[in-house]
Design a protein around this motif. Sequence first.
Motif, PDB file in Angstrom:
ATOM      1  N   ALA A   2       0.840  -1.202   0.000  1.00  0.00           N
ATOM      2  CA  ALA A   2       0.000   0.000   0.000  1.00  0.00           C
ATOM      3  C   ALA A   2       0.867   1.241   0.000  1.00  0.00           C
ATOM      4  O   ALA A   2       1.971   1.252   0.537  1.00  0.00           O
ATOM      5  CB  ALA A   2      -0.909   0.005   1.222  1.00  0.00           C
ATOM      6  N   ALA A   3       0.349   2.269  -0.629  1.00  0.00           N
ATOM      7  CA  ALA A   3       1.059   3.541  -0.616  1.00  0.00           C
ATOM      8  C   ALA A   3       1.099   4.070   0.812  1.00  0.00           C
ATOM      9  O   ALA A   3       0.154   3.877   1.589  1.00  0.00           O
ATOM     10  CB  ALA A   3       0.358   4.533  -1.535  1.00  0.00           C
ATOM     11  N   ALA A   6      -1.963   5.868   2.105  1.00  0.00           N
ATOM     12  CA  ALA A   6      -3.155   5.116   2.491  1.00  0.00           C
ATOM     13  C   ALA A   6      -3.116   4.788   3.976  1.00  0.00           C
ATOM     14  O   ALA A   6      -4.102   4.972   4.701  1.00  0.00           O
ATOM     15  CB  ALA A   6      -3.266   3.839   1.660  1.00  0.00           C
ATOM     16  N   ARG A 189      -7.303  -3.933  -4.073  1.00  0.00           N
ATOM     17  CA  ARG A 189      -7.085  -2.690  -4.814  1.00  0.00           C
ATOM     18  C   ARG A 189      -7.532  -2.853  -6.265  1.00  0.00           C
ATOM     19  O   ARG A 189      -8.192  -1.977  -6.840  1.00  0.00           O
ATOM     20  CB  ARG A 189      -5.617  -2.294  -4.730  1.00  0.00           C
ATOM     21  N   ASP A 318      -6.142   3.790  -0.575  1.00  0.00           N
ATOM     22  CA  ASP A 318      -5.175   4.145  -1.615  1.00  0.00           C
ATOM     23  C   ASP A 318      -5.840   4.973  -2.709  1.00  0.00           C
ATOM     24  O   ASP A 318      -5.306   5.976  -3.175  1.00  0.00           O
ATOM     25  CB  ASP A 318      -4.564   2.873  -2.200  1.00  0.00           C
ATOM     26  N   THR A 321      -6.973   8.410  -1.185  1.00  0.00           N
ATOM     27  CA  THR A 321      -5.837   9.307  -0.964  1.00  0.00           C
ATOM     28  C   THR A 321      -5.458  10.035  -2.243  1.00  0.00           C
ATOM     29  O   THR A 321      -5.140  11.228  -2.223  1.00  0.00           O
ATOM     30  CB  THR A 321      -4.636   8.511  -0.422  1.00  0.00           C
TER      31      THR A 321
END
Length: 565
Positions: A2-3, A6, A189, A318, A321
Amino acid sequence: MAAPGAQQLLTRLAATERHRLAIAVVCGTLAGAMTWGQMLLFAWLVSALVVNSQSLQSLTSLFVLWLLILPLRGLLSYVQESVSQQASLAIRQRLRGELLSHLAALGPVRLASYHSASLAHQLVEQVEALDGYFARFRVQMWLSVLLPMGVLIITLSLDWLAALFLFLSAPMIPLFMSLVGMGAERLNRDQFAAVARLSGHFIDRVRSLTTLQLFGQTASAKQSVHLASDGYRIRSMRTLRLAFLSSAVLEFFASVAIAVVAIYIGFGLLGYIDYGPSDQLTLFSGLLILLLAPEFFQPLRSLAQHYHDRAAALGAADSLTKLLDEAPPPNRETGDQATPAVSPSEGLLSLKNATVTHPGRGRVLGPLTLKLQAGETVVLTGPSGSGKSTLLQLLAGFIDAGEGQRHCAADLRFAWMDQRPLLIQGTLADNLRLAAPEASDAVLLEALEKAHLGKLIRQLPEGINSAISERGVGLSGGQAQRLALARVFLSQAPLVLLDEPTASLDEATEQAVMSALKALQQEGRSLVIATHHPALMALADRRWHIDQGQFSERESAAEAQHDDT
């Protein structure tokens, strides 16, 4: 993976309800402690009956205490679930309000790059996907540390070798959870992205249904929707398959670990093991350790069940965001940066050396310096594609000036109307009250009269309560334009921006719109009209001309008509 944004979003949202989440953790811990107490009482009762040969009557008080703990456990578990659900609901409401405010700040120009179905999916489904994370996983993450630690301490006080078995087997579950979580997070995702595409795909086909029927393409459209939904089904089943597989493996590890402890206790009590503290095992200590072993793994197993809530939340966060990270125009931000106020000598609104730049296209407008006075009508002319709509968007604050400045009063309100006004499914009154929610029926009818739509409304059986469909289906183009003009009258905005308000209208409707615009002038409104129509040019006090992004000004409306001729 995940970024980072997030996870930061989830942490920031959790911090807003940390008190409720803390209460849920405390209640869950106390409920776990009550469970330990019941097991201790049960082991003591069995040992007293079997080993000490005590009578049941002498142990009645312990049985009563054991029974009294049951409703207390249930109450604590209920409070934990209730408080965590309330925290999750409050967080989702706060996030949805933040998203709506951010969308309003972005304005229609920046939102044009997003599909309406995709935005709706983000506001509804992706925000709802955070529920499991805050209502279950976030609390269970703390319980999976506190409760096993408590069980480990109790077991260590009874038999350090059994505690060692539990301690060595505990990391297996979190390790496998992290390995599974990487794949689950990616699948979630991808699934959210697929749902957004499917939503846009479906709504596009619904909106184009009439065109598809006219060209005989309904069968192919149906097939395309079927293929898109089938792709989503495959992704959903892949996610469920991973969830069931991971749960089965986690249950296997927990069962093996409990079996090892049970074998050790059994052989230790039978005297086959004489290593370490095994010769000190009693029925009470052995039974208590055996009862506590499943409770050692239960919080970890529950965390594993809710780990997919975390993966779903990270996948949703994610996407959210990325939307929240898109910066709105400076003059539309809700923070400290605001549009510089304009002094009375600078008019109602002014631009100073303002330019507009688009990525990949460079400068498309400016630099330009202009001033709009209160009560003034200005016509905006120029070839198609020269930048007229861009200038209107800059005046409205929908886009920001790459260079230069835009000055206006801090509380300046404006009304916007283009060739395709926004109309929602509902009644005519519902559409009018978008501009004036508290307006009475009499005020609505007065605005319709000013927009030259009163005669039509009086002919309708239900009047202003007549229903129209989305995008104004049920009204002609001219009627939709006049309905939008009625909203302008209701808005009481001192500045009105109009983009080709008479385009594609018949002569009678065009005259009605012209009369409505004159009525707006008489009310002292400032009008900026982008048009090619000579009759609209005759209404103007001044003319602004745009050609290939370059700005020039004409004082005479007659000169404007002559130049265009």
